[in-house]
Design a protein around this motif. Sequence first.
Motif, short mmCIF file in Angstrom:
data_model
loop_
_atom_site.label_atom_id
_atom_site.label_comp_id
_atom_site.label_asym_id
_atom_site.label_seq_id
_atom_site.Cartn_x
_atom_site.Cartn_y
_atom_site.Cartn_z
N GLU A 1 36.55 67.01 14.90
CA GLU A 1 37.05 66.08 15.91
C GLU A 1 36.26 66.22 17.20
O GLU A 1 36.00 65.24 17.89
CB GLU A 1 38.53 66.32 16.19
CG GLU A 1 39.45 65.67 15.20
CD GLU A 1 40.91 65.80 15.60
OE1 GLU A 1 41.21 66.34 16.70
OE2 GLU A 1 41.75 65.37 14.81
N ASP B 1 33.16 64.22 16.86
CA ASP B 1 33.53 62.81 16.86
C ASP B 1 33.75 62.33 18.29
O ASP B 1 33.19 61.32 18.72
CB ASP B 1 34.80 62.62 16.02
CG ASP B 1 35.29 61.19 15.97
OD1 ASP B 1 34.51 60.25 16.24
OD2 ASP B 1 36.48 60.99 15.64
N TYR B 2 34.54 63.06 19.07
CA TYR B 2 34.82 62.65 20.44
C TYR B 2 33.62 62.85 21.36
O TYR B 2 33.46 62.12 22.33
CB TYR B 2 36.08 63.33 20.97
CG TYR B 2 37.30 62.73 20.33
CD1 TYR B 2 37.62 61.39 20.54
CD2 TYR B 2 38.10 63.46 19.47
CE1 TYR B 2 38.71 60.81 19.92
CE2 TYR B 2 39.19 62.89 18.84
CZ TYR B 2 39.49 61.56 19.08
OH TYR B 2 40.56 60.98 18.47
N ARG C 1 31.82 59.73 20.85
CA ARG C 1 32.55 58.63 21.49
C ARG C 1 32.35 58.62 23.00
O ARG C 1 32.22 57.56 23.61
CB ARG C 1 34.04 58.70 21.17
CG ARG C 1 34.36 58.39 19.73
CD ARG C 1 35.85 58.38 19.54
NE ARG C 1 36.23 58.47 18.14
CZ ARG C 1 37.40 58.10 17.71
NH1 ARG C 1 38.31 57.63 18.53
NH2 ARG C 1 37.70 58.22 16.42
N TYR D 1 30.69 55.57 24.90
CA TYR D 1 31.42 54.87 25.95
C TYR D 1 30.58 54.80 27.23
O TYR D 1 30.50 53.76 27.87
CB TYR D 1 32.76 55.56 26.22
CG TYR D 1 33.70 54.73 27.04
CD1 TYR D 1 34.45 53.72 26.45
CD2 TYR D 1 33.83 54.93 28.41
CE1 TYR D 1 35.32 52.94 27.21
CE2 TYR D 1 34.69 54.16 29.17
CZ TYR D 1 35.43 53.16 28.56
OH TYR D 1 36.28 52.39 29.31
N MET E 1 38.52 57.25 29.66
CA MET E 1 38.12 57.50 28.27
C MET E 1 39.29 58.07 27.46
O MET E 1 39.47 57.71 26.30
CB MET E 1 36.92 58.44 28.22
CG MET E 1 35.63 57.80 28.70
SD MET E 1 34.18 58.85 28.49
CE MET E 1 34.41 60.02 29.82
N ARG F 1 41.54 55.22 26.62
CA ARG F 1 40.87 54.32 25.68
C ARG F 1 40.88 54.87 24.25
O ARG F 1 41.06 54.13 23.29
CB ARG F 1 39.44 54.11 26.16
CG ARG F 1 38.60 53.28 25.27
CD ARG F 1 38.88 51.84 25.52
NE ARG F 1 37.88 51.07 24.80
CZ ARG F 1 37.96 49.81 24.62
NH1 ARG F 1 38.95 49.14 25.13
NH2 ARG F 1 37.04 49.19 23.95
N HIS F 2 40.66 56.19 24.12
CA HIS F 2 40.55 56.80 22.80
C HIS F 2 41.82 57.51 22.35
O HIS F 2 41.87 58.01 21.23
CB HIS F 2 39.39 57.79 22.77
CG HIS F 2 38.05 57.15 22.98
ND1 HIS F 2 37.53 56.22 22.09
CD2 HIS F 2 37.15 57.25 23.97
CE1 HIS F 2 36.35 55.81 22.53
NE2 HIS F 2 36.10 56.41 23.67
#
Length: 184
Positions: free
Chosen positions: A5, A8-9, A12, A16, A30, A33-34
Amino acid sequence: MRLAEYTDYTLRVLMYCASNPGRLVTIAEMAERHGVSRNHLMKIVSDLGRQGLLATMRGRGGGVQLMKKPEDIGIGDVVRAAETDFRLVECFDDATNTCAISPTCRMKHLLDGALAAYFRELDGATLADLVLPPVTPGEAGAGVVIRVRATAPANEDAPAPARVRTARRAARPVPSQRPRTVRA
């Protein structure tokens, strides 16, 4: 192979920021948003700042932005820096390998090749490849694509068709303060 994770972030956050060129984005923005905790993103942003990928500015009107052009940020490098373990199976680590068939097993060689192919793909991509450019100047964030279900499926087994829309938000002006990098 599955990304953690954290990785993944990390991707992201970078995506972004790349989708919002010319402005500072906030961690709170952020996180909302996520749907991720601010504390989790603060750690990621701090690490990306230490790696020289994000510039950060504290205080009112602060935020983060990319320090490099999206086309200069390699996805393979980002994943290698964010992931902690690429041992796909026990035998990848000679110090902890207790597999009884290791001397005659060929699986390690096969998975080594698969991992090398995985990184070849990632090394061939940049952050610019993962985001759409803004449609017109001043439409920061237009490169973030959101998939929305058009209607509920008529049949339980059939998925509903997805329509794609591009998120458009007004760009905020960049404060006159100069961003600084976070140093450990």
